[in-house]
Design a protein around this motif. Structure first.
Motif, PDB file in Angstrom:
ATOM      1  N   ALA A   1       0.828  -1.202   0.000  1.00  0.00           N
ATOM      2  CA  ALA A   1       0.000   0.000   0.000  1.00  0.00           C
ATOM      3  C   ALA A   1       0.864   1.254   0.000  1.00  0.00           C
ATOM      4  CB  ALA A   1      -0.923  -0.008   1.223  1.00  0.00           C
ATOM      5  N   ALA A   2       1.959   1.216   0.745  1.00  0.00           N
ATOM      6  CA  ALA A   2       2.849   2.384   0.809  1.00  0.00           C
ATOM      7  C   ALA A   2       3.438   2.698  -0.567  1.00  0.00           C
ATOM      8  CB  ALA A   2       3.959   2.133   1.817  1.00  0.00           C
ATOM      9  N   TRP A   3       3.846   1.654  -1.283  1.00  0.00           N
ATOM     10  CA  TRP A   3       4.423   1.873  -2.616  1.00  0.00           C
ATOM     11  C   TRP A   3       3.382   2.440  -3.577  1.00  0.00           C
ATOM     12  CZ3 TRP A   3       3.619   0.422  -7.652  1.00  0.00           C
ATOM     13  CH2 TRP A   3       4.671   0.678  -8.543  1.00  0.00           C
ATOM     14  N   LEU A   4       2.163   1.895  -3.526  1.00  0.00           N
ATOM     15  CA  LEU A   4       1.119   2.368  -4.416  1.00  0.00           C
ATOM     16  C   LEU A   4       0.683   3.788  -4.079  1.00  0.00           C
ATOM     17  CD1 LEU A   4      -1.155  -0.751  -4.982  1.00  0.00           C
ATOM     18  CD2 LEU A   4       0.370   0.363  -6.608  1.00  0.00           C
ATOM     19  N   MET A   5       0.647   4.139  -2.801  1.00  0.00           N
ATOM     20  CA  MET A   5       0.288   5.511  -2.435  1.00  0.00           C
ATOM     21  C   MET A   5       1.281   6.494  -3.030  1.00  0.00           C
ATOM     22  SD  MET A   5      -2.501   5.277  -0.723  1.00  0.00           S
ATOM     23  CE  MET A   5      -2.632   6.884   0.012  1.00  0.00           C
ATOM     24  N   ASP A   6       2.541   6.102  -3.062  1.00  0.00           N
ATOM     25  CA  ASP A   6       3.565   6.952  -3.676  1.00  0.00           C
ATOM     26  C   ASP A   6       3.405   6.965  -5.192  1.00  0.00           C
ATOM     27  OD1 ASP A   6       6.026   8.566  -3.496  1.00  0.00           O
ATOM     28  OD2 ASP A   6       6.947   6.864  -4.515  1.00  0.00           O
ATOM     29  N   TYR A   7       3.166   5.803  -5.789  1.00  0.00           N
ATOM     30  CA  TYR A   7       2.998   5.697  -7.243  1.00  0.00           C
ATOM     31  C   TYR A   7       1.789   6.499  -7.719  1.00  0.00           C
ATOM     32  CZ  TYR A   7       1.972   3.533 -11.764  1.00  0.00           C
ATOM     33  OH  TYR A   7       1.691   3.314 -13.086  1.00  0.00           O
ATOM     34  N   PHE A   8       0.713   6.474  -6.931  1.00  0.00           N
ATOM     35  CA  PHE A   8      -0.499   7.212  -7.285  1.00  0.00           C
ATOM     36  C   PHE A   8      -0.417   8.691  -6.906  1.00  0.00           C
ATOM     37  CE2 PHE A   8      -2.928   3.012  -6.550  1.00  0.00           C
ATOM     38  CZ  PHE A   8      -2.694   2.614  -7.857  1.00  0.00           C
TER      39      PHE A   8
ATOM     40  N   MET B   1     -12.806  11.653  -8.047  1.00  0.00           N
ATOM     41  CA  MET B   1     -12.889  10.965  -9.334  1.00  0.00           C
ATOM     42  C   MET B   1     -11.569  10.289  -9.675  1.00  0.00           C
ATOM     43  SD  MET B   1     -14.323   9.885 -12.011  1.00  0.00           S
ATOM     44  CE  MET B   1     -15.942  10.636 -11.916  1.00  0.00           C
ATOM     45  N   TYR B   2     -10.457  10.968  -9.409  1.00  0.00           N
ATOM     46  CA  TYR B   2      -9.142  10.376  -9.668  1.00  0.00           C
ATOM     47  C   TYR B   2      -8.964   9.079  -8.883  1.00  0.00           C
ATOM     48  CZ  TYR B   2      -4.062   9.771  -9.305  1.00  0.00           C
ATOM     49  OH  TYR B   2      -2.797   9.254  -9.308  1.00  0.00           O
ATOM     50  N   VAL B   3      -9.316   9.096  -7.604  1.00  0.00           N
ATOM     51  CA  VAL B   3      -9.186   7.901  -6.772  1.00  0.00           C
ATOM     52  C   VAL B   3     -10.085   6.783  -7.297  1.00  0.00           C
ATOM     53  CG1 VAL B   3      -9.617   6.950  -4.472  1.00  0.00           C
ATOM     54  CG2 VAL B   3      -8.458   9.164  -4.710  1.00  0.00           C
ATOM     55  N   THR B   4     -11.299   7.109  -7.718  1.00  0.00           N
ATOM     56  CA  THR B   4     -12.205   6.104  -8.261  1.00  0.00           C
ATOM     57  C   THR B   4     -11.651   5.502  -9.550  1.00  0.00           C
ATOM     58  OG1 THR B   4     -14.095   7.283  -7.305  1.00  0.00           O
ATOM     59  CG2 THR B   4     -14.569   5.671  -9.028  1.00  0.00           C
ATOM     60  N   LEU B   5     -11.029   6.349 -10.377  1.00  0.00           N
ATOM     61  CA  LEU B   5     -10.432   5.865 -11.623  1.00  0.00           C
ATOM     62  C   LEU B   5      -9.305   4.866 -11.388  1.00  0.00           C
ATOM     63  CD1 LEU B   5     -10.326   9.207 -13.639  1.00  0.00           C
ATOM     64  CD2 LEU B   5     -11.321   7.086 -14.491  1.00  0.00           C
ATOM     65  N   LEU B   6      -8.684   4.912 -10.226  1.00  0.00           N
ATOM     66  CA  LEU B   6      -7.569   4.021  -9.947  1.00  0.00           C
ATOM     67  C   LEU B   6      -7.983   2.553  -9.908  1.00  0.00           C
ATOM     68  CD1 LEU B   6      -5.622   6.073  -7.238  1.00  0.00           C
ATOM     69  CD2 LEU B   6      -5.170   5.896  -9.697  1.00  0.00           C
ATOM     70  N   ARG B   7      -9.276   2.293  -9.874  1.00  0.00           N
ATOM     71  CA  ARG B   7      -9.740   0.900  -9.928  1.00  0.00           C
ATOM     72  C   ARG B   7      -9.275   0.210 -11.209  1.00  0.00           C
ATOM     73  NH1 ARG B   7     -13.566  -1.252  -6.616  1.00  0.00           N
ATOM     74  NH2 ARG B   7     -14.267   0.065  -4.878  1.00  0.00           N
ATOM     75  N   VAL B   8      -9.070   0.969 -12.273  1.00  0.00           N
ATOM     76  CA  VAL B   8      -8.614   0.349 -13.522  1.00  0.00           C
ATOM     77  C   VAL B   8      -7.227  -0.259 -13.361  1.00  0.00           C
ATOM     78  CG1 VAL B   8     -10.001   1.970 -14.877  1.00  0.00           C
ATOM     79  CG2 VAL B   8      -7.582   2.442 -14.514  1.00  0.00           C
TER      80      VAL B   8
END
Length: 311
Positions: free
Chosen positions: A81-88, A107-114
């Motif tokens: 999760a830490a790596w992805l929070m940085d990546y996002f 909306m950006y956070v919701t789009l991350l589901r892709v």
């Protein structure tokens, strides 16, 4: 990817479409709301496609970090999760609940589901529509990475949104399904000409609509576009057919402040409001017109444009 034709009261709303999609390529379709829904409806039951709809909801009571952790767990991703929070680029928002985010960040956070989708093909409806520029850039970067291993189809009503991420763009309307030529000047040297070679001055540009000849003063014109060999002159949100080629129009309009910004576009520089940089090789021009039009800017023409505008 195939779409079957759809008729309504004798009118062809959706022609038969076959898209040859490959990995490392993003395709965009520019169309209206009704046709977008018809396209999405034909894809909804296919297991190979992940569909993102523009009104998709999110878990509003979770924090951003809790949502990412949840998505990792249910999709069995290997990243932390830490790596992805940085990546996002969401470290500052990690403790914020989804419901408390700004509308663009939500909306950006919701789009991350892709990012977590296991399907090989991603279908996104209006992914950039509600995003501000910073979030657009972040999501474009993520889509560019995803395109290395997935096929991506973007459905939108906005040319600018398609230009951001798509390698090939099609227009779907009452006239049918047609590709737009968005290739760079460098891909077709035959049409590149020096603008200082032309010195022709005309007072009128002749166009046609419904068998009527319509004449425009050059300052009235917003931009000119080539679509599958047809030349469209855009004025006040409407477009008109023109019998001249882009090269002929480029020569005739040079002295009126027009600029060949792309192999398929000529723009009235007096209407340009903003130069948008998406990546080091991706640019567009936003025009100060009634419909806030956007046209592509070739990377090979950027420096020439800056010189003309003294910037």
């Amino acid at each position: 990817m195939q779409f079957e034709p759809i008729y309504y009261i004798g009118e062809l709303l959706l022609p038969k479409i076959e898209l040859n999609m490959t990995t490392n390529q993003s395709i965009g379709i520019i169309t209206d709301l009704k046709r977008k829904q018809l396209l999405m409806d034909q894809l909804v039951d296919h297991s190979r496609y992940y569909l993102f709809r523009v009104q998709q909801n999110e878990y509003m009571r979770l924090t951003v970090e809790e949502l990412i952790t949840f998505l990792i767990r249910i999709t069995e991703r290997n990243e932390s999760a830490a790596w992805l929070m940085d990546y996002f680029a969401l470290k500052e928002e990690r403790k914020v609940k989804i419901k408390d985010l700004s509308s663009t960040k939500r909306m950006y956070v919701t789009l991350l589901r892709v990012f977590f989708a296991h399907q090989p093909t991603l279908i996104l409806e209006e992914p950039y529509f509600y995003l501000e520029e910073q979030d657009r850039r972040q999501f474009k970067r993520i889509l560019d990475d995803l395109s290395q291993e997935k096929q991506i189809l973007i459905l939108t009503s906005n040319l600018e949104d398609a230009l951001i991420s798509c390698d090939a763009i099609y227009r779907l309307n009452e006239s049918g399904f047609h590709p737009l030529d968005i290739r760079d000047f460098e891909e077709d040297k035959q049409e590149v000409q020096k603008q200082d070679e032309a010195n022709i001055t005309l007072q009128k540009i002749s166009t046609k609509r419904n068998d009527k000849v319509i004449l425009f003063n050059p300052p009235e014109i917003d931009f000119i576009e080539s679509v599958e060999g047809s030349i469209l002159v855009h004025v006040g949100g409407e477009n008109y057919d023109c019998a001249l080629t882009l090269t002929e129009l480029e020569q005739r309009l040079l002295n009126f402040g027009f600029f060949r910004c792309h192999r398929s576009y000529i723009v009235n520089l007096q209407k340009v409001r903003e130069i948008i940089t998406w990546t080091k090789n991706s640019y567009s021009l936003r025009l100060n017109t009634g419909k806030d039009a956007v046209v592509p800017l070739s990377r090979s023409k950027l420096h020439e444009l800056k010189a003309l505008l003294n910037i």
